[in-house]
Motif scaffolding. Structure first.
Motif, PDB file in Angstrom:
ATOM      1  N   GLY A  45     -49.809  30.363   9.599  1.00 23.26           N
ATOM      2  CA  GLY A  45     -50.180  31.040   8.367  1.00 23.26           C
ATOM      3  C   GLY A  45     -48.950  31.475   7.589  1.00 23.26           C
ATOM      4  O   GLY A  45     -47.819  31.113   7.920  1.00 23.26           O
ATOM      5  N   GLN A  46     -49.171  32.255   6.581  1.00 23.96           N
ATOM      6  CA  GLN A  46     -48.086  32.764   5.755  1.00 23.96           C
ATOM      7  C   GLN A  46     -47.986  34.271   5.940  1.00 23.96           C
ATOM      8  O   GLN A  46     -48.978  34.986   5.890  1.00 23.96           O
ATOM      9  CB  GLN A  46     -48.319  32.419   4.285  1.00 23.96           C
ATOM     10  CG  GLN A  46     -47.094  32.684   3.433  1.00 23.96           C
ATOM     11  CD  GLN A  46     -47.171  31.995   2.088  1.00 23.96           C
ATOM     12  OE1 GLN A  46     -48.046  31.179   1.845  1.00 23.96           O
ATOM     13  NE2 GLN A  46     -46.254  32.325   1.212  1.00 23.96           N
ATOM     14  N   ALA A  47     -46.766  34.751   6.155  1.00 23.46           N
ATOM     15  CA  ALA A  47     -46.532  36.178   6.373  1.00 23.46           C
ATOM     16  C   ALA A  47     -45.926  36.857   5.154  1.00 23.46           C
ATOM     17  O   ALA A  47     -45.971  38.074   5.040  1.00 23.46           O
ATOM     18  CB  ALA A  47     -45.618  36.386   7.575  1.00 23.46           C
ATOM     19  N   GLY A  48     -45.347  36.087   4.263  1.00 25.33           N
ATOM     20  CA  GLY A  48     -44.695  36.651   3.091  1.00 25.33           C
ATOM     21  C   GLY A  48     -44.373  35.561   2.102  1.00 25.33           C
ATOM     22  O   GLY A  48     -44.710  34.394   2.306  1.00 25.33           O
ATOM     23  N   PRO A  49     -43.675  35.919   1.028  1.00 24.08           N
ATOM     24  CA  PRO A  49     -43.348  34.915   0.000  1.00 24.08           C
ATOM     25  C   PRO A  49     -42.264  33.952   0.481  1.00 24.08           C
ATOM     26  O   PRO A  49     -41.409  34.312   1.288  1.00 24.08           O
ATOM     27  CB  PRO A  49     -42.847  35.758  -1.166  1.00 24.08           C
ATOM     28  CG  PRO A  49     -42.310  36.998  -0.524  1.00 24.08           C
ATOM     29  CD  PRO A  49     -43.174  37.249   0.681  1.00 24.08           C
ATOM     30  N   HIS A  50     -42.325  32.741  -0.019  1.00 18.40           N
ATOM     31  CA  HIS A  50     -41.250  31.780   0.231  1.00 18.40           C
ATOM     32  C   HIS A  50     -40.055  32.164  -0.644  1.00 18.40           C
ATOM     33  O   HIS A  50     -40.213  32.659  -1.756  1.00 18.40           O
ATOM     34  CB  HIS A  50     -41.703  30.364  -0.100  1.00 18.40           C
ATOM     35  CG  HIS A  50     -42.875  29.916   0.711  1.00 18.40           C
ATOM     36  ND1 HIS A  50     -42.871  29.874   2.092  1.00 18.40           N
ATOM     37  CD2 HIS A  50     -44.114  29.496   0.340  1.00 18.40           C
ATOM     38  CE1 HIS A  50     -44.030  29.438   2.529  1.00 18.40           C
ATOM     39  NE2 HIS A  50     -44.811  29.207   1.475  1.00 18.40           N
TER      40      HIS A  50
END
Length: 178
Positions: free
Chosen positions: A87-92
């Motif tokens: 998943g995504q934890a923060g901005p790229h």
């Protein structure tokens, strides 16, 4: 990273391109919206804890998916199928955070950009041109995919040759290898 540089120099890989340009399967994962440059700089926002003391950390699940530890029910079979579950934890583009998963995704991107397996990319683009004396070994998962984040073994002499190549700005005599 060196293979990515060679591919970019030859116009086969665009560091500004989205990861999904090369690995469309990553479109529903935490890598959606990340660029190849984010992978190179380890500045993705992917949810991946490199916490080896925590048995439920993503790095431990990846080890099971790769076959380095016994699999548990629900673990994907293989490194690539595992990467697209993250998943995504923060901005790229945020701060640098070491994530071995980013190295594995970068390797997959390089393979897709070139249409060539990583072992052959390294052999053809780096190992042979630099004059390696011995073959190197690359660890693979049970599916036959290379483990890009730390599964390569080489002789000390060839590792020194590679180090010297880096010190010499990628040149071997008149040949620009990297």
């Amino acid at each position: 990273g060196c293979v990515a540089g060679v591919l970019a120099e030859r116009g086969r890989l665009d560091p500004a391109a989205p990861v999904t340009t090369y690995v469309p399967e990553a479109g529903s994962s935490g890598y959606a919206g990340a660029t190849v440059r984010h992978l190179l700089d380890m500045r993705t926002g992917v949810a991946f804890r490199e916490t080896y003391a925590e048995l439920d950390a993503e790095v431990r699940v990846m080890e099971r998916s790769m076959g380095w530890r016994p699999a548990q029910p629900g673990d994907p079979a293989g490194a690539y199928p595992y990467l697209i579950t993250l998943g995504q934890a923060g901005p790229h583009g945020g701060e640098f955070t070491y994530r071995s998963a980013d190295s594995d995704m970068l390797g997959w991107v390089c393979e897709r950009a070139s249409g060539t397996r990583m072992a052959d990319l390294i052999s053809d683009r780096i190992w042979t041109p630099m004059g390696a004396e011995s073959d190197a070994d690359i660890t693979c998962d049970a599916m036959g995919s290379a483990i890009h984040d730390g599964g390569m073994s080489a002789t000390a002499r060839d590792l020194a040759r590679f180090g010297q190549l880096l010190l010499d700005d990628g040149r071997l005599d008149e040949l620009q290898v990297l």
